[in-house]
Design an enzyme around this catalytic site. Sequence first.
Site, PDB file in Angstrom:
ATOM      1  CG  LEU A  65       3.316   6.899  -7.744  1.00  0.00           C
ATOM      2  CD1 LEU A  65       2.817   7.258  -9.134  1.00  0.00           C
ATOM      3  CD2 LEU A  65       3.924   8.130  -7.066  1.00  0.00           C
ATOM      4  N   PRO A  66       0.737   6.107  -4.112  1.00  0.00           N
ATOM      5  CG  PRO A  66       0.375   7.964  -2.754  1.00  0.00           C
ATOM      6  CD  PRO A  66       0.974   7.559  -4.063  1.00  0.00           C
ATOM      7  CB  THR A  97      -0.808  -1.836  -3.636  1.00  0.00           C
ATOM      8  OG1 THR A  97       0.300  -2.692  -3.378  1.00  0.00           O
ATOM      9  CG2 THR A  97      -2.101  -2.629  -3.433  1.00  0.00           C
ATOM     10  CE  LYS A 172       0.249  -6.163  -1.733  1.00  0.00           C
ATOM     11  NZ  LYS A 172       0.687  -4.780  -1.813  1.00  0.00           N
ATOM     12  CE  LYS A 247      -3.746   1.761  -1.340  1.00  0.00           C
ATOM     13  NZ  LYS A 247      -2.350   1.604  -1.755  1.00  0.00           N
TER      14      LYS A 247
END
EC number: 1.1.1.31
Lengths: 296, 296, 296, 296
Positions: A65-66, A97, A172, A247
């Site tokens: 998902l975003p 992420t 990450k 982002k």
Amino acid sequence: MATIGFIGLGNMGGPMAINLVKGGHSVKAFDLSDEAIQRVVSEGGSAAASAKEAVMDADFVVSMLPAGKHVQGLFVTGDDPLFEYVKDGALIIDSSTIDAATARQVADAAQARGISFIDAPVSGGVGGAVAGTLAFMVGASDAEFAKAKPVLDCMGKNIFHAGAHGAGQVAKACNNMLLAILMTGTSEALNMGMKNGLDPAVLSEIMKQSSGNNWALQVYNPVPGVMDGVPSSNDYQGGFQVDLMFKDLGLAMEMSQQSASPVPMGSQARALFNLHKVNGNGGLDFSSVLKLYQDQ
Amino acid sequence: MATIGFIGLGNMGGPMAINLVKGGHSVKAFDLSDEAIQRVVSEGGSAAASAKEAVMDADFVVSMLPAGKHVQGLFVTGDDPLFEYVKDGALIIDSSTIDAATARQVADAAQARGISFIDAPVSGGVGGAVAGTLAFMVGASDAEFAKAKPVLDCMGKNIFHAGAHGAGQVAKACNNMLLAILMTGTSEALNMGMKNGLDPAVLSEIMKQSSGNNWALQVYNPVPGVMDGVPSSNDYQGGFQVDLMFKDLGLAMEMSQQSASPVPMGSQARALFNLHKVNGNGGLDFSSVLKLYQDQ
Amino acid sequence: MATIGFIGLGNMGGPMAINLVKGGHSVKAFDLSDEAIQRVVSEGGSAAASAKEAVMDADFVVSMLPAGKHVQGLFVTGDDPLFEYVKDGALIIDSSTIDAATARQVADAAQARGISFIDAPVSGGVGGAVAGTLAFMVGASDAEFAKAKPVLDCMGKNIFHAGAHGAGQVAKACNNMLLAILMTGTSEALNMGMKNGLDPAVLSEIMKQSSGNNWALQVYNPVPGVMDGVPSSNDYQGGFQVDLMFKDLGLAMEMSQQSASPVPMGSQARALFNLHKVNGNGGLDFSSVLKLYQDQ
Amino acid sequence: MATIGFIGLGNMGGPMAINLVKGGHSVKAFDLSDEAIQRVVSEGGSAAASAKEAVMDADFVVSMLPAGKHVQGLFVTGDDPLFEYVKDGALIIDSSTIDAATARQVADAAQARGISFIDAPVSGGVGGAVAGTLAFMVGASDAEFAKAKPVLDCMGKNIFHAGAHGAGQVAKACNNMLLAILMTGTSEALNMGMKNGLDPAVLSEIMKQSSGNNWALQVYNPVPGVMDGVPSSNDYQGGFQVDLMFKDLGLAMEMSQQSASPVPMGSQARALFNLHKVNGNGGLDFSSVLKLYQDQ
């Protein structure tokens, strides 16, 4: 073989779900786009009419998902949270992420509910998703990691156990912040060399064999023509978009802020990608940041 | 075998001169310190009473000096410039790390005088100088490079032809600026990971196998205990000092200024090493910049 | 009234020399451009055929040159250094903006020669030079400052005694570095406000009356239309060019490097002006740096 | 005179509530700390047993809370949201410093409920809160601003109408980001001057009268001893803490990220305050950032 609910079938999620199908799993796929569902169905998956239906009988759930608010809303705080429908003992693998704090909160809520939620963000891009060669950075207990590993192996090549819940997101964020630093730093070093008369291929080779060696010089040179098959040699098309890097750097800044971890270089990289983005380059591959440095 | 005049026998120059002796060359060594000269003599070199005497009959001259003004003064603009004494056709190899503009000016003056002057700064540190495994980044014509190569081979392993006169200094400045960026960036990524609960060895391994891969993670990890035999595991003793990195970053900034090449990441790295230096860490290895980020 | 030799009659030096003439002094003017000399002659000055002639009988010499190497060459190290021709007891006022180290070296050479050399860089731009309202930042002994003051009063309004030799250049470098920080910082604060819906005039007024108050908000607002009579309201024409600010920031970086003074904000400002410059804006007023932040 | 509910009676909120009492208003005060309530009661306010009780009959509500999640939770999304109890037509003035996005969301929810919610963060510190000389930056419609103004006048001196809902938070974030830039920039300019031999008082005066002029030089000089009555002359005690500046810079970064507004200077300032904070200085006044630059 397991029953796996998969939610979020975009550029990354779609190929990942298909690789689970190819791995022999029974995949119930859901996305807001019917077309995205059909692509998985055409490879042997089955369509779910809702996220709820996708997860109800699943041993594993994979979500892509975003942002953190979508993950938290879908599983815990939304109108019809999936945690109420998931089977006892199910293991949820969130490959989105998102920020580590949200990942930990959702993992805590899962534990309270008697299920497992682990964070497993990926790197490797669309190419890696299709080829099944993604890297997964996993935040999970040892038992959860052991249980998830065979599923992750269907979708990726390097499966790293970063630590406890949230640790996958931390790894990450750290890695992608460092990647942004490597790419901007390599771009400006090459640009200064070129402005002072050096051949970028020669300078790249020298630095690659010296202490300037890094991933960008090895496999992702930002100067058009130095390396074949990379975005810089294809007008910066494909690859990893500036908007996505921006982002990710936002997530890194949030982590820095919440943990009071100084990130002067990461902050600088974010500022540079922001300047590059407002120049209208948000849709280009992130190695295009070289253009920010060049005479216009 | 050639007659070689060697000027500047410090921590780097001394072992380099000795390696020329070991390579079978006749080395006339000069330094302001008699002791430094004697170390070369004891290995088979001969002592020169002055810089002038060292170069008079030499086929090659190697110089290893602190800064551009010393190089320019010694050869061209000083009271008794060596260019007046060097044999016609001699080749001068300047291994000092200086600004490219000066390197080009001296090369031009040499050409006018009928001799050759090439820039060949090194990387690899004192260890590399002793072991004869230095990297040389050479700014020279093809003919000059071919002529110098056998001499350089005695002192180093990777001999790069960066381009025309000055290009060696340009390559060195670009590489070391990038190195400073890699080390600060890697330090802050590891520090943020640690502050968020990750094991630095685990995070280092993940990033090394991912897109954050770079020289610092490979051979020079800044976190004490992650890697054996590196300065960070020896209280940041030995290695490449903060003061020297700060000097090199000054040269990179000068190059940026003269060529109007934007270096926001390099500028940031210089600022960070400066902050680290004023904290009293100028004599530590440059990977100690990690300490700047850590809670005190 | 004094006999004053004036060397360097450009955009700044020309009007300064004319103001000395208007102040009743006997001005012998020299420049490489005859046209520049004639402009001073037409206001009552006299033409000198050479720099040497301009200074030979002068009580005071004022110089306005591009960089430290010109100042040092002209007075001390050139082919026919003026220090050999200046009268005993003469006072040389160097209004060039150069590095402090050179200013101190030339002052020392002057002292050895029995004359005085003081640094007195200016701020206030061409407008201030014409109007005689420049600010002078002076590095001199008390006696030298007292002696120079009446001469400086003819050309400027605020005559600051910054300290001993070199201190004028230090003050200028510090002030202009801070100015670059104020202008970039104000630009990005205003731009972020505008992108979030605020009227720049309203936000400017709020910050001017709050703790964000600074020179840019007071008299040099970078947003077109907020303020009348400033470069931003005239397509960023006139004023203080980006190229000149970039040069001054280079001097500040050199000072930072030589004194190991950390300047992370100044370094950042230099990097931003460099990015703005390579976008082709070197000839615009420096408040145009706002454009760097704006969506293109 | 109005009935005003006041929620959040800390270092800032307490004195603000008392100033409303002094202004003749009927103030119902609530805080989690009884002691904080009693301080307002002792000045003539009345105690509310709960936030609900404080707001039920109020014409105006003033809130002073730590972060956006508290504001949103208290009024809209919490267990017993106050919007269900507030009178129709009431005007809620939120003086918390929070993110603009949340401020807008709560304002929208208020409008849907038939009441008004405006953002009115303050600057001026505890001193300004006690003296009633705060600056308010208000995001509101014209009618809401007009209605709120008399109430705000009891607590502050400069009442700015920044724009529509959220604009007050935008203005505050922009101003405080700029303030952080001014303070770091001024500190490093003064430090570089001092390291090059200048008297900080002299350099401060020169820059204050030149283009480096800003709020820090005017009323908040960071160098101990230059100015009386400021935190730097009191061991950096009192004033505006580093921790609070770091929080405000976090809000500015969030705004930058959400609106893709480049803030390289603000990012740099945040990184510097972060480095200063991990050195153990979070509790000092923010002008202590000068220490980050100084030789230790």
